[in-house]
Structures are given as structure tokens and as C-alpha cells.
Enzyme design. Structure first.
Site, PDB file in Angstrom:
ATOM      1  N   HIS A   1       0.837  -1.214   0.000  1.00 20.96           N
ATOM      2  CA  HIS A   1       0.000   0.000   0.000  1.00 20.96           C
ATOM      3  C   HIS A   1       0.872   1.265   0.000  1.00 20.96           C
ATOM      4  CE1 HIS A   1      -3.247  -2.735   0.529  1.00 20.96           C
ATOM      5  NE2 HIS A   1      -2.862  -3.081   1.742  1.00 20.96           N
TER       6      HIS A   1
ATOM      7  N   ASP B   1      -4.660  -8.478  -3.284  1.00 18.52           N
ATOM      8  CA  ASP B   1      -4.974  -8.266  -1.870  1.00 18.52           C
ATOM      9  C   ASP B   1      -6.239  -8.994  -1.405  1.00 18.52           C
ATOM     10  OD1 ASP B   1      -5.154  -7.306   0.707  1.00 18.52           O
ATOM     11  OD2 ASP B   1      -4.938  -5.202   0.200  1.00 18.52           O
TER      12      ASP B   1
HETATM   13  C1  NGQ Z   1      -5.407  -8.049   6.139  1.00 16.50           C
HETATM   14  N1  NGQ Z   1      -6.031  -6.270   4.685  1.00 16.50           N
HETATM   15  O1  NGQ Z   1      -4.480  -8.437   6.850  1.00 16.50           O
HETATM   16  O2  NGQ Z   1      -6.144  -8.820   5.533  1.00 16.50           O
HETATM   17  C2  NGQ Z   1      -5.616  -6.563   6.009  1.00 16.50           C
HETATM   18  C3  NGQ Z   1      -6.641  -6.097   6.986  1.00 16.50           C
HETATM   19  C4  NGQ Z   1      -5.331  -5.241   8.953  1.00 16.50           C
HETATM   20  C5  NGQ Z   1      -5.728  -5.097   4.140  1.00 16.50           C
HETATM   21  N2  NGQ Z   1      -4.977  -4.294   4.809  1.00 16.50           N
HETATM   22  C6  NGQ Z   1      -6.269  -6.288   8.412  1.00 16.50           C
HETATM   23  N3  NGQ Z   1      -6.162  -4.760   2.960  1.00 16.50           N
HETATM   24  O3  NGQ Z   1      -4.657  -4.540   8.210  1.00 16.50           O
HETATM   25  O4  NGQ Z   1      -5.294  -5.130  10.168  1.00 16.50           O
HETATM   26 ZN    ZN Z   2      -3.128  -7.141   2.622  1.00 12.14          ZN
END
Ligand code: NGQ
Ligand code: ZN
Length: 450
Positions: free
Chosen positions: A269, A318
Site C-alpha cells: 500500500h 490483496d
Molecule cells: C489483512 N487487509 O491483513 O487482511 C488486512 C486487513 C489489517 C488489508 N490491509 C487487516 N487490505 O490490516 O489489520
Molecule cells: Zn493485505
């Protein structure tokens, strides 16, 4: 077994070439001839591109795609989406994960991705205890990669805390948790699960600065050696604010002051950066892991591309809410156009193709981030994608205009065949095992969602 593919035109590391004959043995490219007539026995196609890397995937999230698009009671955000995601993963076992990942990976191959970086963090059983094999869930990922044929860079994720300053993890995070010792065991076992996969790579990933303490981050960097290191960073404004409150520094700024960020790293990101942070990242050799579809879906923000000249970047699917390599690339450019009110903002030079800049950028950055070379070249795995020359969006085009047509005017409907490690896995845009994979996926989801 030696085979040869012949392409009327192919995108080689040095650029477009005509009458390209690619010889393959043991899954690898042994010869690339240009201006070469087809020979009897050659399989002939019109337009060839190298396969792309999908540098950031959470395969299990494919199963909840479209299920978080309903407005909640309070303001919906990344954080309310995360609660939905935590609930979705609560009951998922290794077989469920293998079935969902197989669907996601077959879809990736169908859109032209030939390698996936799986940022895998669901390790423990549904109660939060380790499985008998602590890497059982990693083995399910490896199984799905083997079944679909996609190349795998597995990034076992280290997760210990629920927020900056080593806050305790929440109940919803109980399946993710490790200390450094148990993580080292997990990673060794996960590495063994990759043994049967051709050119698999094992990296590692501190989940985020929220989930790993500074001391743990140092331990993980030492554990990685020369392997890829991925981390989520600066995706949400609240994360930046929390990091400032904790440390006095912004996330990317903090990382550069406290970790040896170099070409091994992929910063996933990296949305919210000051111009100075953006320059630091561009000069570091690290890869910015952009996930435009998910970043749009979750309301993250837009990558500061104008200040990132010369920086390495790649694309990831993602959350897998929608899987399409061309659409990730298109949305990266369109996010810039919508923000800066211009056109062709990511093209390399006046007169140059935007699609070609997007494709070559993602090809190079994806390869670096996933620790595996890309391109139709001798010594590389034969990871090749053909476009359908009869697609209306590609008619009467040549060279870079074919890539522009694919990315901006056709999308995944232009993909014809995909070879991975010399094996043809996709024909007419469809994975050869798609039917069986979809059947199993349907049974799995019915069980999980009922
Ligand atoms: C994840 N996903 O680990 O799946 C994360 C969300 C977080 C994204 N950042 C959970 N898109 O970052 O705490
Ligand atoms: Zn992620």
C-alpha cells in the site's frame, strides 16, 4: 520433454519481436529465437506476453468477496470491513482454505498472473490453538498452488499484537498469533510444504507496525536473510495517526529509521506518505506493493505516484474482491487521472504507451518483490500469456498498442492461453481444472456461509 511455441509477436525483455520461437525443456526456456519461421510441431499463437506477478494476496478473502458491500449501522470503513473479515475466517479449516485458494489461484491464472505472493496469516485452529502441524494452513496454500499450477512465493505472516505499542490482540485475531520462536518453527514447516512446488520461494512478513513490536521486527529481518520481506504500511489515515501518537513518526518514516529497508522489501500500500517519505521509498530499491482494486474497495486512498519517479512498484490483488491483472493496472492509472485531472500520467515519456509502462513496471517490481525472475528469456520458467488476436479491442493493433488495448479496452476477456513452468494451464481464458475447482468451492462456501 522439449516443446516449442511460436508467436507472430512477443514481448521480450528487449521489447517487441516478430516471429518468436521459444523452446522449453523441464519447464524452463532453453532458447528464444526471433525472426524465425515456425517449424513442424510448433504450437502457434499470435501475441505473447510474459506472465505477471501478483505480489499481494490473502486468498481466503476471495470467499467473502461481495459480502461486505452493504451499509452498516454506523459509518462503514476499513475497520468495519475488517470485523466482517474476522467473522468470515472464524470457522475456516485447512480444507476450506485449500478450496477457496484454488479458486482464487485459477482465476489469477485466467487473467495473466503466473505467480502469487501469498501474505498468509491465518495459522492457528478455530479456537486459537496450534494445529498438530503448525503449518497446516500454509500447507493448504501450497496444495492450492500445486493443484492450480501457479508459482508461489509464500510469505508466512508474523502477528503478535492488536495495535501500536504492543497492545494485546483481540479475540478476532486469535488465529494469527505467534512469538518469534513459534514463528520460526511455523516458517520451517511451511518451507517444507513448498518442497514439491517448482520454483517456490519462501519469504516472511511482519503483518504491520501494529502487529509486530520494534524488537520483533529486528528479529524477523535477521530471520529473513536474503529472502523477501513484506509488510502492510500506511494504508489508512488512522494508522498514520496512531503511529504518530505512539512514536512521533509516520509509519514509512518510522520504518526507514528503524529497519534496513532495501530491495528485499515490499511495502504494501504505502498510500499515505509525505513527499519526503515517497522519495525515501523510491530511492531505497524496495517495491511499493500497490493493490488498486482493494484500495478503492476499502476506501484507502490513492498512491502518490507523481513523487515516486524511478521507484519500483508492482500490483497485488490483496482482498481478491475482484481478480483481474489488467484491471489492477488500469485502476492504478485511472486513480491518478481522477486525482490529478490529466491523462496518461504513468507513461514513461512523451509519445510512449501508458499500458506498456504499467505492464513493464509491474513485471519488474513484481519479480523483485517475489524473489523470482520474470520475462520470456532463456533460463526463466516458461510463464507465458497469449492474447486473443481476434478480440475487437486488439484488431489492427501491434506492439505496445496491444497492451493498451488489453488494459484499457478489453480486460481479462482478451486473455487466451497461459503457460506456467512450461505447462499450459489456461485455454480460451479458462483454467483446465476450473470445473472441479468451482464444484469444490461451491460445497465449501455453502458449508461456511450457512
Ligand atoms: C489483512 N487487509 O491483513 O487482511 C488486512 C486487513 C489489517 C488489508 N490491509 C487487516 N487490505 O490490516 O489489520
Ligand atoms: Zn493485505
Amino acid at each position: 520433454m522439449t516443446q516449442a511455441l511460436h508467436f507472430a509477436t512477443a514481448y521480450l525483455p528487449q521489447g517487441w519481436a516478430s516471429n518468436v520461437r521459444v523452446t522449453i525443456a523441464g519447464g524452463r526456456i532453453t532458447q528464444v529465437e526471433t525472426d524465425s519461421a515456425p517449424r513442424p510441431g510448433d504450437e502457434r499463437h499470435a501475441i505473447a506476453l510474459p506472465g505477471l506477478a501478483n505480489l499481494h494476496s490473502h486468498a481466503f478473502q476471495r470467499g467473502m468477496a461481495g459480502l461486505a458491500e452493504r451499509r452498516g449501522q454506523s459509518d462503514d470503513s476499513f475497520w468495519t470491513w475488517r470485523e466482517v473479515m474476522y467473522r468470515f475466517v472464524e470457522r475456516m479449516g485447512p480444507d476450506d482454505l485449500a478450496a477457496i485458494a484454488a479458486l482464487a489461484y485459477s482465476e489469477m491464472l485466467e487473467t495473466g498472473f503466473t505467480r502469487v505472493g501469498e501474505f498468509h496469516y491465518v495459522h492457528r485452529d478455530t479456537t486459537g490453538e496450534p494445529y498438530a502441524d503448525p503449518a497446516a494452513m500454509s500447507a493448504a496454500i501450497a496444495q492450492a498452488a500445486g493443484e492450480t499450477g501457479i508459482a508461489l512465493t509464500l510469505l508466512p505472516v508474523f502477528y503478535a499484537h492488536g495495535g501500536f505499542g504492543s497492545q494485546p490482540a483481540t479475540a478476532g485475531q486469535r488465529r494469527f498469533l505467534h512469538d518469534l520462536d513459534s514463528f520460526a518453527v511455523l516458517r520451517d514447516n511451511a518451507g517444507r510444504a513448498l518442497a514439491h512446488l517448482p520454483d517456490a520461494v519462501l519469504g516472511l512478513a511482519p503483518h504491520s507496525l501494529r502487529a509486530a513490536s520494534p524488537e520483533q521486527l529486528t528479529g524477523l529481518v535477521a530471520m529473513a536473510g536474503t529472502a523477501p520481506i513484506h509488510i502492510h504500511i500506511a494504508e489508512q489515515v488512522r494508522e498514520v495517526e496512531d503511529c504518530l501518537a505512539w512514536s512521533g513518526a509516520r509509519p514509512v518514516e518510522w520504518l526507514f529509521s528503524n529497519a534496513p529497508v532495501d530491495h528485499r522489501w515490499c511495502l504494501v500500500h504505502a498510500t499515505h506518505m509525505t513527499p519526503a517519505e515517497t522519495r525515501l521509498l523510491a530511492q531505497s530499491g524496495a517495491v511499493a506493493g500497490l493493490c488498486p482494486i482493494t484500495e478503492a474497495n476499502l476506501g484507502d486512498g490513492v498512491f502518490p505516484a507523481p513523487g515516486y519517479a524511478g521507484g519500483a512498484w508492482g500490483i497485488g490483488s490483496d482482498s481478491n474482491v475482484l481478480i483481474d491483472a489488467s484491471e489492477e493496472l488500469r485502476l492504478y492509472e485511472y486513480g491518478q487521472r481522477l486525482t490529478h485531472r490529466g491523462r496518461n500520467l504513468l507513461a514513461a515519456a512523451p509519445g510512449a504507451s501508458t499500458g506498456a509502462a504499467l505492464f513493464t513496471g509491474a513485471l519488474a517490481g513484481g519479480a523483485r518483490a517475489l524473489g523470482a525472475p520474470s520475462g520470456i528469456a532463456v533460463g526463466n520458467s516458461a510463464d507465458i500469456v497469449t492474447l486473443n488476436c481476434d478480440h475487437p479491442a486488439l484488431l489492427a493493433r501491434s506492439g505496445d498498442a496491444l497492451i493498451d488495448g488489453w488494459i484499457f479496452a478489453a480486460g481479462r476477456t482478451a486473455i487466451d492461453c497461459v503457460w506456467r513452468h512450461g505447462t499450459k494451464l489456461v485455454t480460451q481464458g479458462r483454467h483446465h481444472a476450473r470445473e472441479a475447482i468451482t464444484r469444490r468451492y461451491r460445497a465449501t462456501l455453502t458449508g461456511l456461509l450457512e
